[in-house]
Design a protein around this motif. Sequence first.
Motif, PDB file in Angstrom:
ATOM      1  N   LYS A  30       0.823  -1.211   0.000  1.00 47.24           N
ATOM      2  CA  LYS A  30       0.000   0.000   0.000  1.00 47.24           C
ATOM      3  C   LYS A  30       0.856   1.259   0.000  1.00 47.24           C
ATOM      4  O   LYS A  30       0.509   2.259  -0.640  1.00 47.24           O
ATOM      5  CB  LYS A  30      -0.963  -0.008   1.189  1.00 47.24           C
ATOM      6  N   ALA A  31       1.981   1.248   0.681  1.00 47.77           N
ATOM      7  CA  ALA A  31       2.858   2.421   0.724  1.00 47.77           C
ATOM      8  C   ALA A  31       3.393   2.760  -0.674  1.00 47.77           C
ATOM      9  O   ALA A  31       3.532   3.928  -1.018  1.00 47.77           O
ATOM     10  CB  ALA A  31       4.013   2.183   1.696  1.00 47.77           C
ATOM     11  N   GLU A  34       0.232   3.982  -2.900  1.00 47.29           N
ATOM     12  CA  GLU A  34      -0.325   5.295  -2.548  1.00 47.29           C
ATOM     13  C   GLU A  34       0.355   6.449  -3.253  1.00 47.29           C
ATOM     14  O   GLU A  34      -0.238   7.510  -3.402  1.00 47.29           O
ATOM     15  CB  GLU A  34      -0.251   5.510  -1.028  1.00 47.29           C
ATOM     16  N   THR A  35       1.601   6.260  -3.677  1.00 48.92           N
ATOM     17  CA  THR A  35       2.334   7.366  -4.294  1.00 48.92           C
ATOM     18  C   THR A  35       2.735   7.083  -5.740  1.00 48.92           C
ATOM     19  O   THR A  35       3.550   7.802  -6.309  1.00 48.92           O
ATOM     20  CB  THR A  35       3.601   7.699  -3.471  1.00 48.92           C
ATOM     21  N   TYR A  40      -3.507  -1.504  -7.256  1.00 47.67           N
ATOM     22  CA  TYR A  40      -3.505  -2.024  -5.887  1.00 47.67           C
ATOM     23  C   TYR A  40      -4.899  -2.555  -5.593  1.00 47.67           C
ATOM     24  O   TYR A  40      -5.871  -1.835  -5.818  1.00 47.67           O
ATOM     25  CB  TYR A  40      -3.127  -0.952  -4.876  1.00 47.67           C
ATOM     26  N   ASN A 135       4.171  12.735  -3.509  1.00 48.64           N
ATOM     27  CA  ASN A 135       5.367  11.895  -3.602  1.00 48.64           C
ATOM     28  C   ASN A 135       6.606  12.788  -3.676  1.00 48.64           C
ATOM     29  O   ASN A 135       7.228  12.958  -4.722  1.00 48.64           O
ATOM     30  CB  ASN A 135       5.271  10.958  -4.812  1.00 48.64           C
ATOM     31  N   ARG A 159      -7.148   8.001  -6.881  1.00 51.56           N
ATOM     32  CA  ARG A 159      -6.397   6.880  -6.310  1.00 51.56           C
ATOM     33  C   ARG A 159      -6.865   6.623  -4.892  1.00 51.56           C
ATOM     34  O   ARG A 159      -6.848   7.531  -4.061  1.00 51.56           O
ATOM     35  CB  ARG A 159      -4.891   7.184  -6.265  1.00 51.56           C
ATOM     36  N   MET A 160      -7.237   5.381  -4.641  1.00 52.79           N
ATOM     37  CA  MET A 160      -7.562   4.940  -3.290  1.00 52.79           C
ATOM     38  C   MET A 160      -8.558   5.874  -2.602  1.00 52.79           C
ATOM     39  O   MET A 160      -8.376   6.242  -1.447  1.00 52.79           O
ATOM     40  CB  MET A 160      -6.281   4.774  -2.482  1.00 52.79           C
ATOM     41  N   ASN A 162      -9.299   9.030  -3.292  1.00 53.99           N
ATOM     42  CA  ASN A 162      -8.992  10.463  -3.275  1.00 53.99           C
ATOM     43  C   ASN A 162      -8.557  10.948  -4.652  1.00 53.99           C
ATOM     44  O   ASN A 162      -7.887  10.223  -5.384  1.00 53.99           O
ATOM     45  CB  ASN A 162      -7.833  10.746  -2.300  1.00 53.99           C
ATOM     46  N   GLU A 164      -6.017  13.119  -6.616  1.00 52.66           N
ATOM     47  CA  GLU A 164      -4.640  13.517  -6.329  1.00 52.66           C
ATOM     48  C   GLU A 164      -4.123  14.492  -7.387  1.00 52.66           C
ATOM     49  O   GLU A 164      -4.354  14.304  -8.586  1.00 52.66           O
ATOM     50  CB  GLU A 164      -3.720  12.286  -6.316  1.00 52.66           C
TER      51      GLU A 164
END
Length: 177
Positions: A30-31, A34-35, A40, A135, A159-160, A162, A164
Amino acid sequence: MLQPIETERLLLRPYHISDISTVQKIADDKAVAETTFIPYPYTTEKVGDWINSHSTLLKNGDAYPFAVVVKDENQLIGTMTIRIDKVHNKGELAYWIGKDFWGKGFATEASKRILDFGFNELNLNRIWAPVMKKNIASAKVMRKIGLSYEGTLKEDVFRMGNYEDVEVYGILKKTYR
């Protein structure tokens, strides 16, 4: 056939089917997701489909995906890709590095070599890269390798859960060092 490229510490080589489980293990984090723009969760099936697509991408000259491998340990740690826009003779730099390998300069080292590949071997006029605004580490990599900030695309990707912002960085062949 995509030839391997070496740097001081890294081997950038074509992917093999045998890399599927390693890529899935490293990238399904996930880390990392996320960027970046990688899927995912990143299932074994998705990784396999992606690696299987490489032969067509390479044959058509549409993209050059490299596995990033630490030479001393023969450890696959991430991906470095340049996607080609033939109409405008430019390339998009895209990459991810596994979380356990962050902060060691691997992205900078590999990206520098891919810029050289793009300008000197593919003869591109421009190389650009989208970076999620959050990022900060990738934005630093872009500046270290000579790309300039060109602007922000507000809420450009979802993404996820949100929206971005995405920053765009770029460099022209004539200003490449």
